[in-house]
Design a protein around this motif. Structure first.
Motif, PDB file in Angstrom:
ATOM      1  N   THR A 307       0.826  -1.207   0.000  1.00  0.00           N
ATOM      2  CA  THR A 307       0.000   0.000   0.000  1.00  0.00           C
ATOM      3  C   THR A 307       0.862   1.259   0.000  1.00  0.00           C
ATOM      4  O   THR A 307       0.537   2.247  -0.672  1.00  0.00           O
ATOM      5  N   SER A 308       1.955   1.233   0.734  1.00  0.00           N
ATOM      6  CA  SER A 308       2.832   2.412   0.776  1.00  0.00           C
ATOM      7  C   SER A 308       3.428   2.685  -0.601  1.00  0.00           C
ATOM      8  O   SER A 308       3.657   3.837  -0.972  1.00  0.00           O
ATOM      9  N   SER A 352       6.761   4.166   4.688  1.00  0.00           N
ATOM     10  CA  SER A 352       6.450   2.947   5.435  1.00  0.00           C
ATOM     11  C   SER A 352       5.602   3.287   6.653  1.00  0.00           C
ATOM     12  O   SER A 352       5.997   4.110   7.474  1.00  0.00           O
ATOM     13  N   THR A 357       9.660  -2.237   7.698  1.00  0.00           N
ATOM     14  CA  THR A 357       9.608  -3.186   6.586  1.00  0.00           C
ATOM     15  C   THR A 357      11.026  -3.489   6.081  1.00  0.00           C
ATOM     16  O   THR A 357      11.765  -2.583   5.699  1.00  0.00           O
ATOM     17  N   SER A 405      -3.974  -1.774   5.430  1.00  0.00           N
ATOM     18  CA  SER A 405      -3.690  -0.361   5.655  1.00  0.00           C
ATOM     19  C   SER A 405      -4.786   0.518   5.052  1.00  0.00           C
ATOM     20  O   SER A 405      -5.160   0.329   3.901  1.00  0.00           O
TER      21      SER A 405
HETATM   22  C1  AGP Z   1      -1.376  -2.954   3.316  1.00  0.00           C
HETATM   23  O1  AGP Z   1      -2.747  -3.158   3.393  1.00  0.00           O
HETATM   24  C2  AGP Z   1      -0.581  -4.151   3.422  1.00  0.00           C
HETATM   25  N1  AGP Z   1      -0.850  -4.855   4.609  1.00  0.00           N
HETATM   26  C3  AGP Z   1       0.881  -4.083   2.998  1.00  0.00           C
HETATM   27  O2  AGP Z   1       0.874  -4.007   1.615  1.00  0.00           O
HETATM   28  C4  AGP Z   1       1.769  -2.942   3.557  1.00  0.00           C
HETATM   29  O3  AGP Z   1       1.381  -1.722   3.045  1.00  0.00           O
HETATM   30  C5  AGP Z   1       3.240  -3.248   3.210  1.00  0.00           C
HETATM   31  O4  AGP Z   1       3.618  -4.439   3.819  1.00  0.00           O
HETATM   32  C6  AGP Z   1       4.180  -2.131   3.604  1.00  0.00           C
HETATM   33  O5  AGP Z   1       4.158  -1.905   4.960  1.00  0.00           O
HETATM   34  P1  AGP Z   1       4.774  -0.596   5.606  1.00  0.00           P
HETATM   35  O6  AGP Z   1       3.980   0.564   5.104  1.00  0.00           O
HETATM   36  O7  AGP Z   1       4.665  -0.790   7.068  1.00  0.00           O
HETATM   37  O8  AGP Z   1       6.196  -0.510   5.131  1.00  0.00           O
END
Ligand code: AGP
Length: 614
Positions: A307-308, A352, A357, A405
């Motif tokens: 999502t980020s 993030s 991550t 997210s």
């Molecule tokens: C979002 O719905 C997800 N669970 C996943 O894609 C998430 O955005 C991705 O793992 C990145 O996480 P972060 O923003 O904590 O780096």
């Protein structure tokens, strides 16, 4: 992903550990376990399944009165299937110590062979168990617990957050960190440790973040931290402002729904403090960001995951349009293993929510090594990505508990918009459009009004389509990343296959999927001018092949009513706010479909909130 909680103090240890573990459930896990002291020995109880299953086991064995110190863990399998045996904590051969671990030990195979040769026997298939035996090996050679842990840690390659208890030292808890978060909670006559802040919130808000390579000893009265050279480090605690209520459901059936409805406040909190009330200009001075930071910057990389990453794609549209600097957006897992063209004239932006991550962190380190300046957009104060960045812009979304997210995304987009305004003025030396800034300020009010109207309509539409097995999401330009995000959301929580596509690209392949059973969600906003017309044509192409349409479109987009009755109307605004306005109906849609399909919305299968391994 795995979660750690530890306690030393006078309270009964099991309720503290269970409370902490429950607050880490959102991270995703498949088994859970605890270790504590009983009759002078270390006792481990662990099980595959949920925390409730662990609680039952503890209750059956009448262990609820056990004494501190103790450790708890939720495991998300990497090495070895989810099972009672593979659940943490893990013992050494003689049960003289127990370990819980987050992360991955990359050289575990080599270490395990070494230890097997030395006569150690293993009870699990995990990489974690080698840590217990390695420490035992150093104990056997006469090291004291702390020294044995330090020596063992030096042999480990990979990422770890470790917490260890030793039978012969019931007055202390030991922790170590490398590339996996550890946060120590401070209390009066008691101390805590966890992998993530929510586990500490019921007990304390005074915390200390451990840095990579550090080892700490916690007693009831004291926390001592040591750097990799063995020197004691004095670090001031940080106060966590999140309150307990913001990490609870507050009457909503799921965290996800609560967090969707929190978006107006989250956007307000993210933007208000950064807009100077007197001159209406974006001001990041409280974040330590000034014009100088951008001197000589000729190119931007935005790097993130999931999502980020989608927020990053929106950022590209915003920054390129307003600042006129080229922006490359990359998935962190790709960026880190290619040879990106980076130098000191590059600005690297990491996005993030968690700030932990693994791929994003590794990319940040790579970019830094190559001379780039680093700015991060994070939601978690003190997280590793935040700490390793030259500048961090914190989104003020509050804790996001649901794995999917929602508010983190819209606040990331909001922050990128603010950054684009700021760079427009300070870097491109052009005046930002006052209407856009004003529209951003009035956005929370508009959302509050619209969200429940959208929700009602979406509930109706979801009842028609919850059984569908495939969805196509189409958008163009600034709404293309939103199509990707809509598709990701429904995949994540409803386990429905969905593809997000640039609407203009549909005829190059996915049009073959169109049929009566495959609904297409189309995003079209009149604010995008000619792009709106083009998207309408794409929607007509779907309808003429009997593909059902769900349209998320501008208020008064009569043209779409000729194609479908499933229309969600979004009020007219300025183009730069479209991503935020259009993503919320898609979040609600995914939520409703998942609810009708009976899915575990806040903890979708196989997913973790914070992905701290590759
Ligand atoms: C979002 O719905 C997800 N669970 C996943 O894609 C998430 O955005 C991705 O793992 C990145 O996480 P972060 O923003 O904590 O780096």
């Amino acid at each position: 992903m795995c979660g750690i909680v530890g306690y030393i103090g006078e309270r009964k240890v099991i309720p503290v550990l269970m409370e902490g573990l429950r607050r880490l459930e959102y991270r995703g896990y498949d088994s859970a376990g605890v270790v504590f002291f009983r009759k002078g020995a270390l006792e481990v109880v662990k099980t595959k399944g949920r925390i409730l299953d662990l609680e039952e086991k503890l209750f059956e064995k009448c262990y609820v009165d056990a004494a501190a110190p103790g450790l708890g863990h939720t495991r998300w399998a990497t090495h070895g299937e989810p099972s009672d045996k593979n659940a943490h904590p893990h013992f050494d051969c003689t049960r003289s110590l127990a370990v819980v671990h987050n992360g991955i030990i990359e050289n575990y195979y080599q270490l395990k062979s070494e230890l097997l040769e030395k006569g150690h026997f293993f009870s699990s298939a995990t990489d974690t168990e080698v840590i217990a035996h390695l420490i035992e090996e150093f104990l056997k050679r006469g090291c004291a617990p702390f020294e044995a842990l330090c020596k063992a840690a030096k042999r480990l390659k990979g990422s770890y957050a470790l917490a260890v208890v030793f039978k012969k030292d019931p007055e202390a808890l030991f922790v170590a960190r490398n590339q996996s978060p550890v946060v120590i909670g401070l209390g009066e006559g008691e101390n805590f440790v966890a992998s993530d802040i929510p586990a500490l919130l019921p007990f304390t808000r005074e915390v200390i973040f451990l840095e990579d390579g550090e080892v700490a000893i916690l007693t009831k009265e004291k926390v001592s931290i040591f750097n990799p050279e063995g020197k004691e480090v004095i670090r001031e605690p940080v106060k966590i402002e999140w309150d307990l209520a913001s990490a609870e459901k507050g009457g909503y059936p799921h965290f996800m729904l609560k967090e969707i409805y929190e978006q107006p406040e989250a956007i307000q909190h993210t933007s208000l403090g950064r807009i100077n009330q007197q001159n209406g200009e974006v001001d990041f001075s409280a974040d330590g960001l000034s014009e100088d930071f951008f001197k000589g910057i000729k190119k931007l990389f935005i790097v993130a995951c999931g999502t980020s990453f989608h927020a990053g794609l929106v950022g590209k549209y915003l920054i390129e349009e307003k600042v006129g600097i080229p922006v490359e957006v990359d998935l962190a897992s790709e960026f880190r293993y290619r040879n990106p063209l980076i130098n000191e004239n590059t600005l690297f932006i990491a996005i993030s929510q968690s700030g932990e991550t693994a791929d994003t962190l590794a990319s940040l380190r790579e970019a830094k090594k190559r001379g780039a300046k680093v700015l991060s957009i994070c939601n978690v104060v003190g997280s590793t990505i935040a700490r390793e960045s030259d500048v961090v812009l914190y989104t003020q979304a509050g804790p996001e508990i649901s794995v999917a997210s929602t508010k983190a995304f819209t606040t990331q987009v909001c922050m990128l918009l603010l950054l684009s305004f700021y760079m427009q003025k300070r870097v491109a030396k052009r005046e930002p459009d006052k209407n856009e800034l004003e529209a951003l300020l009035s956005l929370p009010g508009i959302l509050k009004k619209e969200m429940s109207l959208w929700h009602e309509k979406i509930k109706e539409i979801s009842k028609k389509w919850y059984f569908a097995e495939d969805f196509l999401y189409l958008g163009r330009n600034i709404l293309f990343p939103i199509a990707l995000e809509g598709a990701l959301k429904i995949k994540e929580i409803a386990y429905t296959h969905a593809e997000g596509y640039a609407a203009g690209e549909m005829k190059h392949g996915p049009i073959a999927l169109i049929e009566e059973k495959v609904p297409t969600v189309v995003l079209a906003a009149k604010e995008t001018g000619i792009i709106y017309e083009k998207t309408l044509s794409n929607a007509e192409e779907v309808a003429s092949r009997r593909g059902p349409l769900i349209a998320v479109v501008s208020k008064g987009a009569e043209e779409f009513y000729k194609l479908t009755q499933d229309v969600i109307e979004v009020p007219l605004t300025v183009k730069v706010l479209l991503p935020i306005l259009y993503v919320i109906p898609l979040q609600l849609f995914a939520y409703e479909i998942a609810a009708l399909r009976g899915c575990d919305i806040d903890k979708p299968r196989n997913l973790a909130k914070s992905v701290t391994v590759e």
